[in-house]
Write an enzyme that holds these catalytic residues in place. Structure first.
Site, PDB file in Angstrom:
ATOM      1  N   GLU A 289       0.824  -1.204   0.000  1.00 30.61           N
ATOM      2  CA  GLU A 289       0.000   0.000   0.000  1.00 30.61           C
ATOM      3  C   GLU A 289       0.862   1.259   0.000  1.00 30.61           C
ATOM      4  OE1 GLU A 289      -4.250  -0.503   1.781  1.00 30.61           O
ATOM      5  OE2 GLU A 289      -3.129   0.730   3.172  1.00 30.61           O
ATOM      6  N   HIS A 310       7.513 -26.602  -1.010  1.00 31.29           N
ATOM      7  CA  HIS A 310       6.820 -27.688  -1.710  1.00 31.29           C
ATOM      8  C   HIS A 310       5.627 -27.171  -2.508  1.00 31.29           C
ATOM      9  CE1 HIS A 310       9.216 -30.847   0.314  1.00 31.29           C
ATOM     10  NE2 HIS A 310       9.393 -29.842   1.162  1.00 31.29           N
ATOM     11  N   LYS A 424     -14.031   0.719  -3.770  1.00 32.61           N
ATOM     12  CA  LYS A 424     -15.099   1.161  -2.858  1.00 32.61           C
ATOM     13  C   LYS A 424     -16.177   1.901  -3.634  1.00 32.61           C
ATOM     14  CE  LYS A 424     -12.085   1.918   1.144  1.00 32.61           C
ATOM     15  NZ  LYS A 424     -11.484   2.920   2.002  1.00 32.61           N
TER      16      LYS A 424
HETATM   17  O1  PA5 Z   1      -3.086   1.677   5.858  1.00 30.34           O
HETATM   18  C1  PA5 Z   1      -4.201   2.135   5.693  1.00 30.34           C
HETATM   19  O2  PA5 Z   1      -4.439   3.345   5.819  1.00 30.34           O
HETATM   20  C2  PA5 Z   1      -5.372   1.247   5.347  1.00 30.34           C
HETATM   21  O3  PA5 Z   1      -4.973  -0.056   5.118  1.00 30.34           O
HETATM   22  C3  PA5 Z   1      -6.380   1.271   6.465  1.00 30.34           C
HETATM   23  O4  PA5 Z   1      -5.781   0.809   7.633  1.00 30.34           O
HETATM   24  C4  PA5 Z   1      -7.596   0.405   6.141  1.00 30.34           C
HETATM   25  O5  PA5 Z   1      -8.148   0.792   4.912  1.00 30.34           O
HETATM   26  C5  PA5 Z   1      -8.650   0.560   7.230  1.00 30.34           C
HETATM   27  O6  PA5 Z   1      -9.017   1.900   7.367  1.00 30.34           O
HETATM   28  P1  PA5 Z   1      -9.779   2.421   8.629  1.00 30.34           P
HETATM   29  O7  PA5 Z   1      -8.912   2.224   9.810  1.00 30.34           O
HETATM   30  O8  PA5 Z   1     -10.026   3.873   8.330  1.00 30.34           O
HETATM   31  O9  PA5 Z   1     -11.055   1.653   8.730  1.00 30.34           O
END
Ligand code: PA5
Length: 451
Positions: A289, A310, A424
């Protein structure tokens, strides 16, 4: 002092002698950008100081709440997705006994995760289990608006209220969210839940050392102060200098970027301890990310060996040569187990009788490393003395700091995640969320065409 050691001997032949020295200055610029907070995403650098800025009162409060939860609940349901659950799961599974759910002598609540998927079966099975268990809940969302945890929380809140009544249910819910904004913040305020704040300047995937990770880890019975101490020790090392010789984060960030620039587009994080499976998942999220942007980035993959030798071993040895491996090597297991002697030796294993299983695992690691290097897969080795809170704190901070440096080397902002919004938007449109009518029509048309 850092107890983590990084070895790059088996990556060197793939990067040539001149690359590391010539990358030194570039890397020291990225280091300065991070320390001076002048780089991209500099409003999300709160994680850098968490190990020193988290005060003792917060740690005490978390430990007190954890003790209360331990006293009243046999199960603690942690609702969250992405950075709001992967860090705690990584640490809890790394430190825990994999057979904990079956142990009668369990002293701390079993931690169960929810809201990290939208599976009807998963959540229906969970609610059925909760009919028979005494439980409490943490609901974790920085934005307070993420669909998966919000849906799970609506289901579990109703279950909890039906089971205990509204007043008692409210005492069993712990909300961890933004200080001011979001639906979860409003809900927590109006229902009077015990609440913890996720600092504004700490993004989800960098939040394991906030209450997001610390509360579930403490409830599971682990020492969160030792985890923070480990992170603090690594922070000193990481901030002190950008020299490869003194800063393992700098060396790791440099080597992986040089490999990337030389066509090694996929990094496989390898562990020889199955308890580190979710640590790998946490790392995949952190790097995926943070780095996968603007059509760039190293693809983070993960395996646990020897199991995956494996399954994925063949590909790693002989498939497309765009891979490199980073191995997390644990020097000492927590337990001792020797391979017994067998007078008949029908399985032919007496040549290793008397050896500890960890020695066999270590030889598997070395043998695999040499084979994969011979097959064209560079190897970075990160060793920690043992799996304990201190070492995990160091490892977490090591990977976070390296990731930030590495993101700057790629020229992207390692602290945002604009690409996550695309699915989303489509999901909301397909579910008929108000305000999405135009998108709904266009998407339905596309789906009907492809159907
Ligand atoms: O690293 C990030 O920002 C994302 O992976 C969030 O942690 C994830 O989308 C969850 O978001 P939130 O904590 O707002 O529900």
């Amino acid at each position: 002092m850092s107890q983590l050691n990084i070895e790059i001997e088996n990556a060197k032949s793939f990067i040539g002698d001149k690359f590391l020295p010539s990358f030194r200055e570039e890397l020291s610029n990225y280091h300065r950008m991070l320390v001076d907070k002048t780089g991209k995403g500099n409003d999300f650098l709160g994680w850098i100081d968490l190990p020193v800025a988290t005060d003792a009162d917060l740690i005490n409060r978390i430990n007190e709440d954890a003790s209360w939860i331990q006293a009243v609940a046999e199960v603690f349901v942690v609702i969250g997705i992405g950075g709001s659950y992967l860090g705690s799961r990584a640490v809890i599974e790394a430190l825990g006994n994999p057979f904990q759910s079956l142990l009668n002598r369990r002293v701390h609540p079993l931690i169960i995760f929810a809201g990290e998927n939208l599976s009807e079966d998963y959540h229906a099975n969970l609610l059925e289990l909760l009919d028979h268990k005494n439980y409490a809940v943490a609901v974790i969302s920085k934005s307070g608006t993420t669909t998966e945890p919000a849906v799970a929380f609506r289901l579990i809140k109703q279950h909890l209220e039906n089971k205990y009544g509204k007043e008692e249910a409210s005492k069993r819910i712990f909300a961890i969210t933004d200080e001011r904004r979001g639906a979860l913040k409003n809900l927590a305020d109006s229902e009077g839940y015990v609440s913890y704040v996720i600092p504004n300047d700490v993004g989800g995937r960098y939040s394991v050392l906030t209450p997001v990770g610390l509360l579930p880890i403490a409830v599971a019975g682990f020492d969160i102060q030792a985890l923070m101490d480990g992170a603090r020790q690594m922070r000193e090392v990481a901030l002190h200098s950008s020299d490869y010789e003194q800063n393992p984060c700098a060396l790791y960030a440099a080597v992986r970027n040089i490999l990337y620039r030389n066509g090694k587009f996929i990094e496989i994080l390898v562990a020889y301890e199955p308890n580190l499976l979710y640590f790998i998942e946490w790392w995949k999220q952190l790097y995926g990310e943070s780095e996968g942007k603007e059509n760039k980035g190293i693809f983070p993959a993960g395996v646990t060996f020897t199991s995956d030798l494996h399954s994925m071993g063949q590909y790693i040895q002989e498939g497309t040569r765009t891979l490199f491996e980073t191995v997390i090597s644990v020097e000492q297991p927590a337990r001792t187990l020797q391979i017994p002697d067998d007078s008949e030796n029908l399985d032919g294993l007496n040549f290793i009788s008397g050896k500890r299983l960890s020695e066999v695992n270590r030889m598997a690691e070395f043998g695999t490393m040499l084979a994969h290097v011979d097959g064209g897969v560079p190897n970075i080795r990160i060793s920690i003395p043992a799996i304990n809170e201190n070492a995990l704190g160091q490892l977490i901070y090591f990977f976070e700091f390296s990731c930030a440096l590495s993101g700057y080397a790629l020229g992207i902002n390692p602290f945002d995640q604009p690409g996550v919004e695309a699915y989303k938007k489509n999901m909301f449109a397909l579910l008929g969320k108000p305000g999405y009518q135009k998108e709904t029509e266009a998407l339905l048309k596309r789906l009907n065409q492809s159907g």
